[in-house]
Design a protein around this motif. Structure first.
Motif, PDB file in Angstrom:
ATOM      1  N   LYS A 163       0.973  -1.088  -0.018  1.00 45.64           N
ATOM      2  CA  LYS A 163      -0.105  -0.009   0.009  1.00 45.64           C
ATOM      3  C   LYS A 163       0.800   1.263  -0.168  1.00 45.64           C
ATOM      4  CE  LYS A 163      -2.854  -0.089   3.240  1.00 45.64           C
ATOM      5  NZ  LYS A 163      -3.539   0.107   4.592  1.00 45.64           N
ATOM      6  N   PHE A 164       1.832   1.298   0.761  1.00 43.86           N
ATOM      7  CA  PHE A 164       2.848   2.653   0.935  1.00 43.86           C
ATOM      8  C   PHE A 164       3.588   2.559  -0.327  1.00 43.86           C
ATOM      9  CE2 PHE A 164       2.218   1.292   5.418  1.00 43.86           C
ATOM     10  CZ  PHE A 164       1.415   2.509   5.623  1.00 43.86           C
ATOM     11  N   VAL A 165       4.018   1.666  -0.949  1.00 44.40           N
ATOM     12  CA  VAL A 165       4.805   1.709  -2.417  1.00 44.40           C
ATOM     13  C   VAL A 165       3.992   2.126  -3.288  1.00 44.40           C
ATOM     14  CG1 VAL A 165       5.778   0.271  -3.991  1.00 44.40           C
ATOM     15  CG2 VAL A 165       6.388  -0.031  -1.662  1.00 44.40           C
ATOM     16  N   ILE A 167       1.243   3.971  -2.939  1.00 42.76           N
ATOM     17  CA  ILE A 167       0.967   5.503  -2.708  1.00 42.76           C
ATOM     18  C   ILE A 167       2.055   6.229  -3.130  1.00 42.76           C
ATOM     19  CG2 ILE A 167       0.288   7.145  -0.826  1.00 42.76           C
ATOM     20  CD1 ILE A 167      -1.524   5.133   0.210  1.00 42.76           C
ATOM     21  N   GLY A 168       3.341   5.800  -2.427  1.00 39.90           N
ATOM     22  CA  GLY A 168       4.622   6.445  -3.015  1.00 39.90           C
ATOM     23  C   GLY A 168       4.737   6.705  -4.316  1.00 39.90           C
ATOM     24  N   ALA A 169       4.500   5.728  -5.182  1.00 40.60           N
ATOM     25  CA  ALA A 169       4.578   5.774  -6.709  1.00 40.60           C
ATOM     26  C   ALA A 169       3.641   6.508  -7.423  1.00 40.60           C
ATOM     27  CB  ALA A 169       4.231   4.165  -7.237  1.00 40.60           C
ATOM     28  N   GLY A 171       2.520   9.370  -5.804  1.00 37.42           N
ATOM     29  CA  GLY A 171       3.011  10.499  -5.474  1.00 37.42           C
ATOM     30  C   GLY A 171       4.201  11.100  -6.383  1.00 37.42           C
ATOM     31  N   LEU A 172       5.117  10.039  -6.578  1.00 37.13           N
ATOM     32  CA  LEU A 172       6.139  10.354  -7.436  1.00 37.13           C
ATOM     33  C   LEU A 172       5.664  10.701  -8.863  1.00 37.13           C
ATOM     34  CD1 LEU A 172       9.312  10.388  -7.541  1.00 37.13           C
ATOM     35  CD2 LEU A 172       9.200   7.860  -8.149  1.00 37.13           C
TER      36      LEU A 172
END
Length: 178
Positions: A163-165, A167-169, A171-172
């Motif tokens: 989930k965090f990966v 969301i990070g992707a 955002g990036l």
């Protein structure tokens, strides 16, 4: 140079506000669609993800079920989603026995997973001392499904790092494209 700098700053603020409003509209739209589905189907949860293999081979872990709830009597053979006191996650099983009381609105039902060897009462799935399910336990009746689509939810729940990966992707990607 001061006016150009002010114009660029103003543009960035407007762009950020525009993105925030767009995100708010997306979230509001999703909530309206969910509430609309609740009204149309009569279910508090019109869509559920199957979390176990207890209903295989027909319904598999990761399938998404579409639910409805109406006043028609529940019959043996139907697949229902229900809550049991003391359990936080709804259960998807087939009705194997129905006992109607005074009228068709009052009933006692017994359920069983298609892949289980015993019914839910014998298997200890119901709360201690509970022998039947009643109307207040039933969330909805299955009326359709999408195979495997729910695995996204299962993976994000079982492995929070995914989930965090994700969301990070996202955002990036947002910063790269803007």
């Amino acid at each position: 140079m001061g006016r150009i700098g002010d114009t660029i700053k103003s543009f960035k603020i407007r762009h950020a506000l525009s993105q925030a409003i767009t995100l708010g509209m997306i979230v509001a739209s999703a909530l309206m669609i969910w509430k609309g589905l609740m009204c149309v189907t009569g279910c508090e949860s019109p869509i559920v993800v199957v979390l176990t293999g207890s209903m295989e081979p027909g319904i598999k872990k990761g399938d998404i079920l579409f639910l409805t709830m109406n006043d028609d009597p529940i019959r043996a053979g139907e697949i229902v989603v229900f809550n049991v006191d003391g359990r936080s996650i709804p259960i998807v099983h087939r009705v194997v026995e129905v006992h109607e009381r005074n009228n068709s609105r009052d009933f006692d039902i017994l359920t069983k997973g298609d892949n289980n060897s015993v019914d839910d009462r014998a298997g200890g799935l119901y709360s201690p001392g509970q022998h039947w399910l009643n109307r207040q336990h039933i969330i909805g009746r299955a009326v359709g499904f999408l195979p495997y689509v729910g695995y996204v939810t299962i993976i994000m729940t079982e492995k929070p790092i995914v989930k965090f990966v994700l969301i990070g992707a996202l955002g990036l990607l947002h910063f790269i494209t803007n």
